[in-house]
Write a protein that holds these residues in place. Sequence first.
Motif, short mmCIF file in Angstrom:
data_model
loop_
_atom_site.label_atom_id
_atom_site.label_comp_id
_atom_site.label_asym_id
_atom_site.label_seq_id
_atom_site.Cartn_x
_atom_site.Cartn_y
_atom_site.Cartn_z
N GLU A 143 64.52 -8.10 33.90
CA GLU A 143 64.08 -7.04 33.06
C GLU A 143 63.23 -5.91 33.72
OE1 GLU A 143 61.70 -8.91 29.96
OE2 GLU A 143 63.40 -9.86 28.99
N GLU A 144 62.45 -6.06 34.81
CA GLU A 144 62.02 -5.21 35.46
C GLU A 144 63.14 -4.35 36.43
OE1 GLU A 144 59.07 -4.18 35.71
OE2 GLU A 144 57.67 -5.91 34.96
N ALA A 145 64.01 -4.91 36.77
CA ALA A 145 64.91 -4.15 37.54
C ALA A 145 65.87 -3.34 36.61
CB ALA A 145 65.79 -5.24 38.04
N GLN A 198 54.70 -8.16 42.79
CA GLN A 198 56.31 -8.44 42.75
C GLN A 198 56.98 -7.63 41.53
OE1 GLN A 198 58.61 -11.30 44.00
NE2 GLN A 198 59.40 -9.05 43.67
N ARG A 199 56.29 -7.42 40.55
CA ARG A 199 56.86 -6.56 39.70
C ARG A 199 57.01 -5.00 39.99
NH1 ARG A 199 57.45 -8.16 34.24
NH2 ARG A 199 56.44 -10.33 33.93
N VAL A 200 55.80 -4.38 40.83
CA VAL A 200 55.82 -3.14 41.37
C VAL A 200 56.99 -3.20 42.37
CG1 VAL A 200 54.61 -1.76 42.67
CG2 VAL A 200 53.34 -2.80 40.92
N ARG A 201 57.18 -4.16 43.21
CA ARG A 201 58.12 -3.98 44.54
C ARG A 201 59.56 -3.91 43.60
NH1 ARG A 201 60.92 -6.18 48.95
NH2 ARG A 201 62.53 -7.83 48.28
N ILE A 202 59.77 -4.79 42.49
CA ILE A 202 60.95 -4.72 41.95
C ILE A 202 61.44 -3.03 41.31
CG2 ILE A 202 62.33 -5.43 40.02
CD1 ILE A 202 60.90 -8.22 40.29
N PRO A 253 67.09 -9.69 48.81
CA PRO A 253 67.16 -9.90 47.37
C PRO A 253 65.77 -9.18 46.69
CG PRO A 253 66.16 -11.84 48.36
CD PRO A 253 66.38 -10.72 49.40
N LEU A 254 65.61 -9.12 45.67
CA LEU A 254 64.29 -8.62 44.87
C LEU A 254 63.23 -9.69 44.72
CD1 LEU A 254 65.96 -6.48 42.07
CD2 LEU A 254 65.02 -5.65 44.16
N VAL A 255 63.69 -10.88 44.46
CA VAL A 255 62.64 -11.79 44.38
C VAL A 255 63.20 -13.24 45.15
CG1 VAL A 255 61.40 -13.60 42.86
CG2 VAL A 255 62.10 -11.01 42.10
N TRP A 256 62.25 -13.67 46.06
CA TRP A 256 62.69 -14.93 46.79
C TRP A 256 61.36 -15.62 46.96
CZ3 TRP A 256 65.31 -15.41 52.06
CH2 TRP A 256 66.05 -16.66 52.37
N HIS A 257 61.35 -16.69 47.61
CA HIS A 257 60.19 -17.39 48.09
C HIS A 257 60.09 -17.48 49.59
CE1 HIS A 257 63.25 -20.29 47.39
NE2 HIS A 257 62.92 -20.96 48.58
N THR A 258 61.17 -17.11 50.13
CA THR A 258 61.44 -17.02 51.85
C THR A 258 61.36 -15.68 52.19
OG1 THR A 258 62.61 -19.17 51.50
CG2 THR A 258 63.01 -17.77 53.63
N VAL A 259 60.73 -15.62 53.52
CA VAL A 259 60.52 -14.30 54.29
C VAL A 259 59.52 -13.45 53.42
CG1 VAL A 259 61.67 -12.52 55.43
CG2 VAL A 259 63.16 -14.70 55.04
N GLN A 260 58.49 -14.02 53.26
CA GLN A 260 57.60 -13.50 52.45
C GLN A 260 56.34 -13.04 53.33
OE1 GLN A 260 56.45 -13.20 48.79
NE2 GLN A 260 58.94 -13.18 49.03
N PRO A 261 55.75 -11.85 53.00
CA PRO A 261 54.70 -11.09 53.70
C PRO A 261 53.38 -11.93 53.80
CG PRO A 261 54.82 -9.77 51.78
CD PRO A 261 56.30 -10.94 51.76
#
Length: 419
Positions: free
Chosen positions: A203-205, A148-152, A125-133
């Motif tokens: 919106e970023e995507a 997070q916005r840059v990642r998206i 997924p683009l945004v999730w709270h699990t499997v975070q660096p």
Amino acid sequence: MSDSGLRHRMGKITLTVRGPDRRARTDAEVTVAQQRHAFGFGNIGFDFVDLVGGARPDGPAQPFGGTDQPDLDRLGELWLNLFNTATLPFYWGSYEPRRGAPDTERLTKTARWLAERGVTVKGHPLVWHTVQPSWLLGLDLDEVERLQRVRIRDLVGGFAGLIDTWDAINEAVIMPVFANGENAITPLARARGRIHLVRMAFEEARAANPAATLLINDFDLSSAYECLIEGVLEAGVRIDAIGLQTHMHQGYPGEERMTELLDRFARYGLPLHLTETTLVSGHLMPAEIEDLNDYQIPHWPSTPEGEARQAEEIVRHYRCLLAHPAVRSVNYWGLTDRGAWLGAPAGLVRADGSRKPSYDALEALIKGEWWLPATTMRTDADGKLTVEGFLGDYTVATGAGTARFTIDAAETSATVDLA
């Protein structure tokens, strides 16, 4: 082809067949065959990341499914025989375990390999709270949100044209109150709210790829999810589809409950994607387990009785889903038992690579009952013939050549030129 309950999945087209000389092929014998379903029959493609993209020695193991199955040809044959859409893993912590070193090359190779074989690819997924660096921990909230916005933008823009469908945000219902492990996204969601994070994701995507299909996705299918969707829509956020997770490790709930669930979410007028579906072929997880992740046992075998139940239930489940007009796709969570999530025997293929009855049962639907095999037909005196079948892509062929056509409406017409 005769199931009246699936008329909304079918269409009819009247073709005018012309030869390479652009003249109608009158009273000609032709072969018509289906090539692809319009409906999204999906599965995760996690297995292929190592097999196609190559092993990544410096990265963590792939979470939530994946296999050490060494035979790409065999695995690919089994997978491609049934499925036309694939979900690939973009969990931040495994995709970019070291800051600035994302797993772009392997995921690009894998997505391209699938796309070249006619598969539609979705990123998850683009945004999730699990499997975070871990390198996000300790950063202030403004910096976390900026990254997070840059990642998206990087993912959606960078993979545009190859991956145009994304789970924009995953499990936002629990995101602000998640307490099973430290991460940087939960504090952000708690401070700024669910709707803020959903808006950010979409919106970023959307800005990075205006043509993308973007989903909100969740396992919490209670009224809390409905409230979130309503709040997001009222806030003016455009959602393309609603993702519903149905990991049924505790048993299939039955058609009545499943239809009630679909009806609840269909009322928003958005397509429904069954994004994460599993049915086990061993013993069922005890009913008292509330969080599926809490059931960790050393060995969870597939059994003959469980395999028979899984085969029966997968037919019931898929029939129920296709009968509901709001459902656009169903994504099964794993082809094989090797490396399956929670160690459950949820695959359609055993750990040794042999097909379970559930695989054969699903094949009998997707490539049997719901499929038009190569069929000999004849054009009339005007070079016309009528083809009726499930919505999707087809070919018509004679000794003079082949042409492609699509059934995408209840009734339509088209002219095709053999080449």
